[in-house]
Write a protein that holds these residues in place. Structure first.
Motif, PDB file in Angstrom:
ATOM      1  N   PRO A 164       0.827  -1.210   0.000  1.00 25.31           N
ATOM      2  CA  PRO A 164       0.000   0.000   0.000  1.00 25.31           C
ATOM      3  C   PRO A 164       0.862   1.261   0.000  1.00 25.31           C
ATOM      4  O   PRO A 164       1.900   1.330   0.663  1.00 25.31           O
ATOM      5  CB  PRO A 164      -0.796  -0.117   1.303  1.00 25.31           C
ATOM      6  CG  PRO A 164      -0.706  -1.544   1.707  1.00 25.31           C
ATOM      7  CD  PRO A 164       0.604  -2.041   1.195  1.00 25.31           C
ATOM      8  N   LEU A 165       0.402   2.244  -0.755  1.00 26.16           N
ATOM      9  CA  LEU A 165       0.975   3.586  -0.727  1.00 26.16           C
ATOM     10  C   LEU A 165      -0.017   4.476   0.018  1.00 26.16           C
ATOM     11  O   LEU A 165      -1.090   4.790  -0.493  1.00 26.16           O
ATOM     12  CB  LEU A 165       1.218   4.121  -2.139  1.00 26.16           C
ATOM     13  CG  LEU A 165       2.110   3.285  -3.056  1.00 26.16           C
ATOM     14  CD1 LEU A 165       2.320   3.997  -4.387  1.00 26.16           C
ATOM     15  CD2 LEU A 165       3.453   2.974  -2.394  1.00 26.16           C
ATOM     16  N   ILE A 166       0.342   4.850   1.233  1.00 26.13           N
ATOM     17  CA  ILE A 166      -0.547   5.570   2.138  1.00 26.13           C
ATOM     18  C   ILE A 166      -0.306   7.076   1.989  1.00 26.13           C
ATOM     19  O   ILE A 166       0.820   7.520   1.771  1.00 26.13           O
ATOM     20  CB  ILE A 166      -0.287   5.135   3.598  1.00 26.13           C
ATOM     21  CG1 ILE A 166      -0.335   3.603   3.723  1.00 26.13           C
ATOM     22  CG2 ILE A 166      -1.270   5.784   4.551  1.00 26.13           C
ATOM     23  CD1 ILE A 166      -1.643   2.980   3.367  1.00 26.13           C
ATOM     24  N   GLY A 167      -1.353   7.862   2.124  1.00 27.52           N
ATOM     25  CA  GLY A 167      -1.215   9.308   2.104  1.00 27.52           C
ATOM     26  C   GLY A 167      -0.957   9.849   3.500  1.00 27.52           C
ATOM     27  O   GLY A 167      -1.653   9.484   4.447  1.00 27.52           O
ATOM     28  N   GLU A 173      -7.709  19.567   4.216  1.00 27.52           N
ATOM     29  CA  GLU A 173      -7.559  19.747   2.772  1.00 27.52           C
ATOM     30  C   GLU A 173      -6.643  18.686   2.179  1.00 27.52           C
ATOM     31  O   GLU A 173      -6.946  18.108   1.113  1.00 27.52           O
ATOM     32  CB  GLU A 173      -7.000  21.146   2.473  1.00 27.52           C
ATOM     33  CG  GLU A 173      -7.922  22.291   2.827  1.00 27.52           C
ATOM     34  CD  GLU A 173      -8.005  22.560   4.322  1.00 27.52           C
ATOM     35  OE1 GLU A 173      -8.983  23.199   4.754  1.00 27.52           O
ATOM     36  OE2 GLU A 173      -7.094  22.117   5.069  1.00 27.52           O
ATOM     37  N   THR A 174      -5.537  18.396   2.853  1.00 29.59           N
ATOM     38  CA  THR A 174      -4.623  17.386   2.340  1.00 29.59           C
ATOM     39  C   THR A 174      -5.239  15.990   2.425  1.00 29.59           C
ATOM     40  O   THR A 174      -5.049  15.160   1.533  1.00 29.59           O
ATOM     41  CB  THR A 174      -3.284  17.428   3.092  1.00 29.59           C
ATOM     42  OG1 THR A 174      -2.712  18.728   2.947  1.00 29.59           O
ATOM     43  CG2 THR A 174      -2.313  16.393   2.555  1.00 29.59           C
ATOM     44  N   ALA A 175      -5.998  15.724   3.487  1.00 25.53           N
ATOM     45  CA  ALA A 175      -6.681  14.432   3.595  1.00 25.53           C
ATOM     46  C   ALA A 175      -7.636  14.229   2.425  1.00 25.53           C
ATOM     47  O   ALA A 175      -7.704  13.136   1.844  1.00 25.53           O
ATOM     48  CB  ALA A 175      -7.430  14.348   4.922  1.00 25.53           C
ATOM     49  N   ARG A 176      -8.361  15.277   2.067  1.00 25.36           N
ATOM     50  CA  ARG A 176      -9.288  15.184   0.931  1.00 25.36           C
ATOM     51  C   ARG A 176      -8.521  14.933  -0.363  1.00 25.36           C
ATOM     52  O   ARG A 176      -8.924  14.110  -1.200  1.00 25.36           O
ATOM     53  CB  ARG A 176     -10.112  16.466   0.843  1.00 25.36           C
ATOM     54  CG  ARG A 176     -11.193  16.449  -0.241  1.00 25.36           C
ATOM     55  CD  ARG A 176     -11.994  17.738  -0.252  1.00 25.36           C
ATOM     56  NE  ARG A 176     -12.741  17.905   0.995  1.00 25.36           N
ATOM     57  CZ  ARG A 176     -12.483  18.831   1.914  1.00 25.36           C
ATOM     58  NH1 ARG A 176     -11.476  19.682   1.733  1.00 25.36           N
ATOM     59  NH2 ARG A 176     -13.209  18.916   3.009  1.00 25.36           N
ATOM     60  N   ASP A 183      -3.854   4.605  -0.854  1.00 23.29           N
ATOM     61  CA  ASP A 183      -4.452   3.337  -0.424  1.00 23.29           C
ATOM     62  C   ASP A 183      -4.824   3.361   1.051  1.00 23.29           C
ATOM     63  O   ASP A 183      -5.162   2.324   1.624  1.00 23.29           O
ATOM     64  CB  ASP A 183      -3.462   2.193  -0.657  1.00 23.29           C
ATOM     65  CG  ASP A 183      -3.096   2.035  -2.127  1.00 23.29           C
ATOM     66  OD1 ASP A 183      -4.006   2.162  -2.974  1.00 23.29           O
ATOM     67  OD2 ASP A 183      -1.911   1.806  -2.423  1.00 23.29           O
ATOM     68  N   GLY A 184      -4.750   4.509   1.680  1.00 23.52           N
ATOM     69  CA  GLY A 184      -5.057   4.681   3.086  1.00 23.52           C
ATOM     70  C   GLY A 184      -4.556   6.041   3.520  1.00 23.52           C
ATOM     71  O   GLY A 184      -3.960   6.786   2.731  1.00 23.52           O
ATOM     72  N   LEU A 185      -4.770   6.376   4.786  1.00 22.75           N
ATOM     73  CA  LEU A 185      -4.402   7.696   5.299  1.00 22.75           C
ATOM     74  C   LEU A 185      -3.728   7.541   6.648  1.00 22.75           C
ATOM     75  O   LEU A 185      -4.147   6.734   7.485  1.00 22.75           O
ATOM     76  CB  LEU A 185      -5.656   8.556   5.458  1.00 22.75           C
ATOM     77  CG  LEU A 185      -5.416  10.022   5.875  1.00 22.75           C
ATOM     78  CD1 LEU A 185      -4.863  10.819   4.690  1.00 22.75           C
ATOM     79  CD2 LEU A 185      -6.714  10.658   6.378  1.00 22.75           C
ATOM     80  N   ARG A 210      -7.093   1.657   4.951  1.00 22.69           N
ATOM     81  CA  ARG A 210      -7.111   1.794   6.390  1.00 22.69           C
ATOM     82  C   ARG A 210      -6.716   3.199   6.827  1.00 22.69           C
ATOM     83  O   ARG A 210      -6.065   3.947   6.083  1.00 22.69           O
ATOM     84  CB  ARG A 210      -6.180   0.772   7.021  1.00 22.69           C
ATOM     85  CG  ARG A 210      -4.708   0.888   6.642  1.00 22.69           C
ATOM     86  CD  ARG A 210      -3.951  -0.310   7.180  1.00 22.69           C
ATOM     87  NE  ARG A 210      -2.507  -0.182   7.045  1.00 22.69           N
ATOM     88  CZ  ARG A 210      -1.814  -0.698   6.045  1.00 22.69           C
ATOM     89  NH1 ARG A 210      -2.457  -1.340   5.072  1.00 22.69           N
ATOM     90  NH2 ARG A 210      -0.497  -0.582   6.000  1.00 22.69           N
ATOM     91  N   LEU A 211      -7.083   3.516   8.057  1.00 19.51           N
ATOM     92  CA  LEU A 211      -6.754   4.793   8.680  1.00 19.51           C
ATOM     93  C   LEU A 211      -5.761   4.541   9.797  1.00 19.51           C
ATOM     94  O   LEU A 211      -5.995   3.693  10.665  1.00 19.51           O
ATOM     95  CB  LEU A 211      -8.011   5.460   9.239  1.00 19.51           C
ATOM     96  CG  LEU A 211      -9.139   5.745   8.246  1.00 19.51           C
ATOM     97  CD1 LEU A 211     -10.369   6.240   8.993  1.00 19.51           C
ATOM     98  CD2 LEU A 211      -8.701   6.754   7.203  1.00 19.51           C
TER      99      LEU A 211
END
Length: 324
Positions: A164-167, A173-176, A183-185, A210-211
């Motif tokens: 997974p490449l997570i943000g 704003e960045t979460a959106r 693939d997740g936050l 996933r969070l």
């Protein structure tokens, strides 16, 4: 079921000691590990900054835990090099590695001598890097001309399944925006209302996966010691963006922190000698919907924290389900 993991702080602990700590974390009942990839600490008082990618290979070999790392491709790292590092660890340790990608901080990236871009350019550069990394992990030959340049790159060693490449985000704003590609936050502890808005923004924009939450905390045998340790080690880390993005040297952070009080630190670090209170803080994060919670004790010494939390905090949290 929420997974509780250990955040390994390269900026505060020598890598040999940190490897011992993560082995102890597994023995104490922590179920996962993560770290951040920094070139320098946030403060001269922290005093370390080992190379995360070297350490991750050792940590994955020394334990059975899954691991993640927060990384900023695009300036200090070429995205093809990061793709190769991701692919190699994932091939060696299948289903045990993930990476969170963010836009970075000047404190790490200034070392190249290149100009530190504006935030919107850093976002655009990261987006290009994500596309390059995904294509390379998929086995494509990649050439790209933009904010990053790639010439006929191909990965010859790849995992059967890309990780997974997570943000990585700290703002709504960045979460959106991360929902477009991640693939997740993953984020860091903040007031519940802010975390709830971040989760809602990510999910409502179509964010999948996933969070995860990194929780800064400080525990000691008494409150005064906990407050002292948190203030001594973490007072340079209380600044919101853009300050934390744009300062370049540990000396700059230490100068900015000269008037930071223990009360200021306690607004961003969960500081208490009360293990029950720590358990309640962690339970409240799980109830917001975080699937993985990584505990970062901001002290320079990890052994007592890992042992005590393994004995007295983690057992109180087992069975707490996330809402995601």
């Amino acid at each position: 079921m929420t997974v509780y993991g250990f955040h390994a702080s390269h900026e505060q602990v020598h890598p040999r000691e940190l490897l011992d700590a993560v082995v102890l974390a597994e023995q104490a009942g922590f179920a996962a590990g993560m770290c951040s990839d920094h070139f320098s600490p946030w403060s001269a008082r922290q005093g370390q900054s080992g190379f995360a990618w070297s350490w991750l290979g050792a940590a994955l070999q020394a334990t059975g835990l899954p691991f993640g790392v927060v990384n900023a491709p695009g300036q200090r790292y070429h995205p093809a090099v990061i793709a190769q590092a991701i692919a190699t660890l994932s091939a060696m340790f299948p289903d045990r590695f993930w990476v969170a990608l963010g836009t970075g901080e000047a404190s790490n990236e200034h070392i190249t001598g290149d100009r530190w871009p504006r935030k919107e350019l850093r976002n655009a550069r990261l987006r290009e890097c994500v596309d390059v990394i995904r294509a390379l992990l998929a086995g494509e030959e990649v050439s790209h001309d933009g904010l990053v340049t790639v010439d006929r790159a191909r990965l010859w060693t790849r995992p059967d399944e890309p990780p997974p490449l997570i943000g990585a985000a700290v703002s709504v704003e960045t979460a959106r925006w991360c929902a477009e590609w991640a693939d997740g936050l993953i984020t860091v502890n903040a007031p519940a209302d802010h975390l709830r808005r971040m989760i809602d923004a990510y999910r409502e924009a179509g964010g999948r996966g996933r969070l995860a939450l990194q929780v800064h905390l400080c525990w000691a045998a008494d409150d005064d010691t906990a407050r002292h340790v948190a203030h001594e080690q973490w007072r340079s880390n209380v600044f919101a963006p853009p300050v934390c993005w744009d300062l370049e040297l540990p000396e700059h952070f230490d100068g900015a922190a000269r008037f930071v009080t223990p009360d200021d630190v306690a607004r961003v670090v969960n500081v208490s000698a009360d293990l029950g209170r720590h358990a309640e803080w962690l339970r409240s994060y799980a109830e917001l919907g975080f699937d993985e919670i990584y505990l970062h004790h901001v002290g320079a010494h990890q052994e007592a924290f890992l042992t005590v939390f393994g004995e007295a905090v983690l057992p109180r949290l087992m069975g707490v389900a996330s809402w995601s």
